[in-house]
Design a protein around this motif. Structure first.
Motif, PDB file in Angstrom:
ATOM      1  N   TYR A 181       0.829  -1.207   0.000  1.00 22.56           N
ATOM      2  CA  TYR A 181       0.000   0.000   0.000  1.00 22.56           C
ATOM      3  C   TYR A 181       0.862   1.255   0.000  1.00 22.56           C
ATOM      4  O   TYR A 181       0.571   2.229  -0.702  1.00 22.56           O
ATOM      5  CB  TYR A 181      -0.925  -0.020   1.214  1.00 22.56           C
ATOM      6  CG  TYR A 181      -1.703   1.260   1.423  1.00 22.56           C
ATOM      7  CD1 TYR A 181      -2.956   1.431   0.844  1.00 22.56           C
ATOM      8  CD2 TYR A 181      -1.174   2.303   2.182  1.00 22.56           C
ATOM      9  CE1 TYR A 181      -3.668   2.611   1.024  1.00 22.56           C
ATOM     10  CE2 TYR A 181      -1.881   3.479   2.369  1.00 22.56           C
ATOM     11  CZ  TYR A 181      -3.124   3.632   1.783  1.00 22.56           C
ATOM     12  OH  TYR A 181      -3.818   4.810   1.952  1.00 22.56           O
ATOM     13  N   ASN A 195       0.527   4.766  -2.004  1.00 23.09           N
ATOM     14  CA  ASN A 195      -0.104   5.891  -1.310  1.00 23.09           C
ATOM     15  C   ASN A 195       0.684   6.403  -0.115  1.00 23.09           C
ATOM     16  O   ASN A 195       0.170   7.226   0.637  1.00 23.09           O
ATOM     17  CB  ASN A 195      -1.506   5.468  -0.841  1.00 23.09           C
ATOM     18  CG  ASN A 195      -2.373   4.989  -1.982  1.00 23.09           C
ATOM     19  OD1 ASN A 195      -2.494   5.650  -3.001  1.00 23.09           O
ATOM     20  ND2 ASN A 195      -2.961   3.811  -1.827  1.00 23.09           N
ATOM     21  N   PRO A 216      -5.559  -1.171  -8.347  1.00 22.27           N
ATOM     22  CA  PRO A 216      -6.651  -0.880  -7.396  1.00 22.27           C
ATOM     23  C   PRO A 216      -6.143  -0.074  -6.205  1.00 22.27           C
ATOM     24  O   PRO A 216      -5.016  -0.257  -5.745  1.00 22.27           O
ATOM     25  CB  PRO A 216      -7.101  -2.284  -6.958  1.00 22.27           C
ATOM     26  CG  PRO A 216      -6.626  -3.206  -8.028  1.00 22.27           C
ATOM     27  CD  PRO A 216      -5.364  -2.615  -8.561  1.00 22.27           C
ATOM     28  N   ASN A 217      -6.975   0.818  -5.745  1.00 22.64           N
ATOM     29  CA  ASN A 217      -6.685   1.607  -4.540  1.00 22.64           C
ATOM     30  C   ASN A 217      -5.452   2.490  -4.671  1.00 22.64           C
ATOM     31  O   ASN A 217      -4.816   2.832  -3.670  1.00 22.64           O
ATOM     32  CB  ASN A 217      -6.521   0.680  -3.321  1.00 22.64           C
ATOM     33  CG  ASN A 217      -7.733  -0.189  -3.095  1.00 22.64           C
ATOM     34  OD1 ASN A 217      -8.861   0.298  -3.109  1.00 22.64           O
ATOM     35  ND2 ASN A 217      -7.512  -1.489  -2.917  1.00 22.64           N
ATOM     36  N   ASN A 218      -5.120   2.874  -5.899  1.00 22.31           N
ATOM     37  CA  ASN A 218      -4.004   3.798  -6.092  1.00 22.31           C
ATOM     38  C   ASN A 218      -4.552   5.221  -6.013  1.00 22.31           C
ATOM     39  O   ASN A 218      -4.785   5.887  -7.015  1.00 22.31           O
ATOM     40  CB  ASN A 218      -3.318   3.554  -7.439  1.00 22.31           C
ATOM     41  CG  ASN A 218      -1.986   4.292  -7.544  1.00 22.31           C
ATOM     42  OD1 ASN A 218      -1.688   5.188  -6.756  1.00 22.31           O
ATOM     43  ND2 ASN A 218      -1.185   3.918  -8.531  1.00 22.31           N
ATOM     44  N   HIS A 219      -4.758   5.689  -4.795  1.00 25.90           N
ATOM     45  CA  HIS A 219      -5.401   6.980  -4.587  1.00 25.90           C
ATOM     46  C   HIS A 219      -4.509   8.131  -5.075  1.00 25.90           C
ATOM     47  O   HIS A 219      -5.021   9.125  -5.594  1.00 25.90           O
ATOM     48  CB  HIS A 219      -5.741   7.162  -3.109  1.00 25.90           C
ATOM     49  CG  HIS A 219      -6.474   6.008  -2.525  1.00 25.90           C
ATOM     50  ND1 HIS A 219      -7.610   5.475  -3.103  1.00 25.90           N
ATOM     51  CD2 HIS A 219      -6.233   5.251  -1.411  1.00 25.90           C
ATOM     52  CE1 HIS A 219      -8.032   4.458  -2.378  1.00 25.90           C
ATOM     53  NE2 HIS A 219      -7.213   4.310  -1.352  1.00 25.90           N
ATOM     54  N   ARG A 251     -14.920   9.973  -1.082  1.00 19.04           N
ATOM     55  CA  ARG A 251     -14.212   8.697  -1.165  1.00 19.04           C
ATOM     56  C   ARG A 251     -13.573   8.317   0.173  1.00 19.04           C
ATOM     57  O   ARG A 251     -13.650   7.176   0.619  1.00 19.04           O
ATOM     58  CB  ARG A 251     -13.132   8.766  -2.243  1.00 19.04           C
ATOM     59  CG  ARG A 251     -12.291   7.487  -2.354  1.00 19.04           C
ATOM     60  CD  ARG A 251     -10.948   7.763  -3.008  1.00 19.04           C
ATOM     61  NE  ARG A 251     -10.128   8.674  -2.226  1.00 19.04           N
ATOM     62  CZ  ARG A 251      -9.117   9.378  -2.741  1.00 19.04           C
ATOM     63  NH1 ARG A 251      -8.839   9.292  -4.021  1.00 19.04           N
ATOM     64  NH2 ARG A 251      -8.410  10.191  -1.964  1.00 19.04           N
ATOM     65  N   ASN A 252     -12.947   9.298   0.808  1.00 16.43           N
ATOM     66  CA  ASN A 252     -12.234   9.029   2.053  1.00 16.43           C
ATOM     67  C   ASN A 252     -13.152   8.587   3.186  1.00 16.43           C
ATOM     68  O   ASN A 252     -12.706   7.927   4.130  1.00 16.43           O
ATOM     69  CB  ASN A 252     -11.435  10.264   2.481  1.00 16.43           C
ATOM     70  CG  ASN A 252     -10.193  10.465   1.633  1.00 16.43           C
ATOM     71  OD1 ASN A 252      -9.782   9.582   0.882  1.00 16.43           O
ATOM     72  ND2 ASN A 252      -9.581  11.638   1.747  1.00 16.43           N
ATOM     73  N   LEU A 309     -12.916   4.819   3.339  1.00 18.46           N
ATOM     74  CA  LEU A 309     -11.604   4.185   3.385  1.00 18.46           C
ATOM     75  C   LEU A 309     -11.174   3.958   4.827  1.00 18.46           C
ATOM     76  O   LEU A 309     -11.334   4.840   5.673  1.00 18.46           O
ATOM     77  CB  LEU A 309     -10.559   5.041   2.677  1.00 18.46           C
ATOM     78  CG  LEU A 309     -10.737   5.262   1.170  1.00 18.46           C
ATOM     79  CD1 LEU A 309      -9.626   6.153   0.636  1.00 18.46           C
ATOM     80  CD2 LEU A 309     -10.756   3.931   0.427  1.00 18.46           C
ATOM     81  N   TYR A 369      -6.926   9.017   2.206  1.00 13.87           N
ATOM     82  CA  TYR A 369      -5.806   9.635   1.494  1.00 13.87           C
ATOM     83  C   TYR A 369      -6.160  11.107   1.255  1.00 13.87           C
ATOM     84  O   TYR A 369      -6.810  11.450   0.263  1.00 13.87           O
ATOM     85  CB  TYR A 369      -5.526   8.934   0.166  1.00 13.87           C
ATOM     86  CG  TYR A 369      -4.266   9.443  -0.503  1.00 13.87           C
ATOM     87  CD1 TYR A 369      -3.016   8.995  -0.093  1.00 13.87           C
ATOM     88  CD2 TYR A 369      -4.329  10.402  -1.518  1.00 13.87           C
ATOM     89  CE1 TYR A 369      -1.853   9.469  -0.680  1.00 13.87           C
ATOM     90  CE2 TYR A 369      -3.173  10.885  -2.105  1.00 13.87           C
ATOM     91  CZ  TYR A 369      -1.944  10.415  -1.685  1.00 13.87           C
ATOM     92  OH  TYR A 369      -0.805  10.894  -2.260  1.00 13.87           O
TER      93      TYR A 369
END
Length: 488
Positions: A53, A57, A281-284, A466-467, A470, A474
């Motif tokens: 992760y 990020n 995926p999840n590459n904010h 979005r945050n 999560l 981010y």
């Protein structure tokens, strides 16, 4: 490693604060005095998925790269990696699917390490392979701590004893600390902004449209960089006393990184495409950076349209051509292989370069600077130096041995105090593109700014929404958290 505990002796945001890493009999389950980010890091730092992760990020999201083959200097085989890939798949198939990635810290090879508290410190130049599994989790699957393969340079695997695998990951994180601080942070934001600021002051009059659009984003760079040179990067400063590369390593790393820097790596869409990470995926960072780049690029393109009616007008602007030549020759040392423009022939070329400068001095700086205390406060997650040489064989370390390998208490305190200061917004914080200069106050320029601010507000709302969902938000590229220039 559950035997680590943090002891705060005063507010972390006080410049005289200290933070001690000490052994404790019982594991720490909850640290109410720390921010949620740091609590999360302390809880999850040993997990392979969190290691991956952070490649996307964390405070250095610029190193990860997709690969189509194993580096020839990495002594791994397909059979060795098979247990850590998708069931029924092979290394060749995973590479064809684009799920194999690499961290390569070869820029650190041969860099002399520091002496801290009278003790020799150590650096490595690791290679780390990662795999993105069917759940979208990015995890390390092989780590080689030195660039040259050999019997005293083993490849560490997730199946190794826990202390071996954890220590290998810590070495990678230590290497990442050096590259983050000096390359992703100092070189690609502070020094790039300084080069463009000096060229702007030298070559462009105040009435020039590019002076007007650039100066709000570079005007504080010289002051903060001078302060860095006379404190953090000076004899007796934190790099001298507490960081593995030390003062001698700073010059070597910056020189090597400048030689390896390529213009495409400064352009967000090109960089993410070249590294093959945009769709992970999840590459904010990637998602937010692309949105910000698009908004800034539209604004810059429209700004240039106001003052240049054709490509020929760009080509004929001698002040502009002198400006980019100054940046190329003095800032990038005339290195043609960098791909940096030496002149501008079209409005498209000019718009792209101006966007590079604004993004680096605003959004990129926010991503790599204001995140660093969150991820580095729990020191074992990203140590600034290592006190013992890297292992030359497996099975020789225990969890308790790791305590003697990590940095000394006073070095840790010095680094964390510095990061706590650097992670605070400037005293006169100006949010991204909240312009105060008179030339933005009326007419077409004002309309462009209002349209940009509306778009940035939309991006901010998207990120906030979005945050909410999560586990680890981010927030670093929320326009409301991005400073309009490098001011800290």
């Amino acid at each position: 490693m559950d035997s680590f505990e943090l002891y705060p002796f005063s507010s972390l945001f006080n410049p005289v604060s200290t933070l001690f890493l000490c052994p404790s009999i019982a594991p720490v389950r909850h640290l109410p005095h720390l921010c949620p980010f740091s609590e999360f890091v302390q809880t999850h730092w040993k997990e392979d998925s969190f290691f991956g992760y952070q490649c996307l990020n964390g405070c250095n999201p610029l190193m990860l790269r997709r690969v189509q083959r194993v580096p020839p200097n990495m002594a791994v085989t397909a059979d060795m990696l098979q247990p850590f890939l998708s069931e029924g798949s092979s290394l060749e198939q995973e590479m064809e699917k684009g799920t194999i990635f690499l961290l390569d810290y070869e820029v650190l090879e041969g860099v002399l390490s520091n002496i801290i508290n009278g003790k020799q410190q150590y650096l490595t130049a690791p290679l780390c392979l990662l795999h993105c599994d069917h759940q979208g989790l990015l995890k390390p699957i092989a780590i080689q701590l030195q660039q040259t393969p050999g019997p005293q340079n083993p490849v560490f695997l997730p199946s190794d004893p826990e202390p071996d695998w954890l220590l290998a990951k810590i070495w990678v994180r230590c290497a990442d600390f050096q590259c983050h601080q000096l390359i992703s942070h100092f070189l690609r934001t502070h020094l790039l902004g300084e080069v463009c600021c000096i060229a702007t002051l030298r070559q462009l009059p105040e009435i020039h449209p590019l002076y007007q659009v650039l100066m709000p984003h570079v005007q504080t760079t010289l002051q903060i960089n001078i302060q860095a040179r006379t404190s953090l990067l000076a004899p007796g400063g934190v790099f001298d006393k507490s960081v593995g590369c030390g003062l001698e390593g700073i010059t070597v790393l910056l020189q090597r990184a400048t030689e390896r820097l390529h213009y495409r790596s400064l352009c967000v869409p090109d960089d993410l495409e070249d590294r093959g990470v945009a769709a992970l995926p999840n590459n904010h960072y990637a998602q937010d950076a692309l949105k910000l780049w698009a908004a800034l690029h539209r604004f810059v393109s429209h700004w240039i349209d106001l003052y240049y009616t054709s490509d020929s007008k760009v080509h004929q602007d001698k002040e502009l051509q002198n400006w980019i030549q100054d940046i190329f020759s003095e800032g990038f040392l005339g290195l043609t292989h960098t791909g940096l423009p030496q002149n501008f022939k079209t409005k498209t070329e000019l718009s792209k370069f101006i966007t590079v400068v604004i993004f680096a001095c605003t959004a990129l700086h926010a991503a790599v600077n204001f995140s660093q205390l969150d991820f580095n406060l729990w020191m074992p997650n990203c140590p600034a130096t290592m006190c013992c040489p890297p292992p030359q064989a497996k099975g020789l370390v225990t969890m308790q041995d790791l305590l003697s390998i990590l940095p000394d208490v006073n070095a840790t305190c010095s680094v964390i105090t510095t990061l706590s200061l650097l992670s605070q917004p400037g005293k006169n914080f100006i949010p991204l593109c909240q312009y105060r200069e008179e030339w933005f106050r009326s007419g077409a320029p004002r309309e462009l700014v209002e349209a940009l601010q509306k778009e940035l507000k939309s991006i901010s709302m998207y990120i906030a929404e979005r945050n909410r969902f999560l586990e680890l938000p981010y927030p670093y590229l929320d326009p409301e958290n991005i400073e309009n220039s490098v001011a800290i």
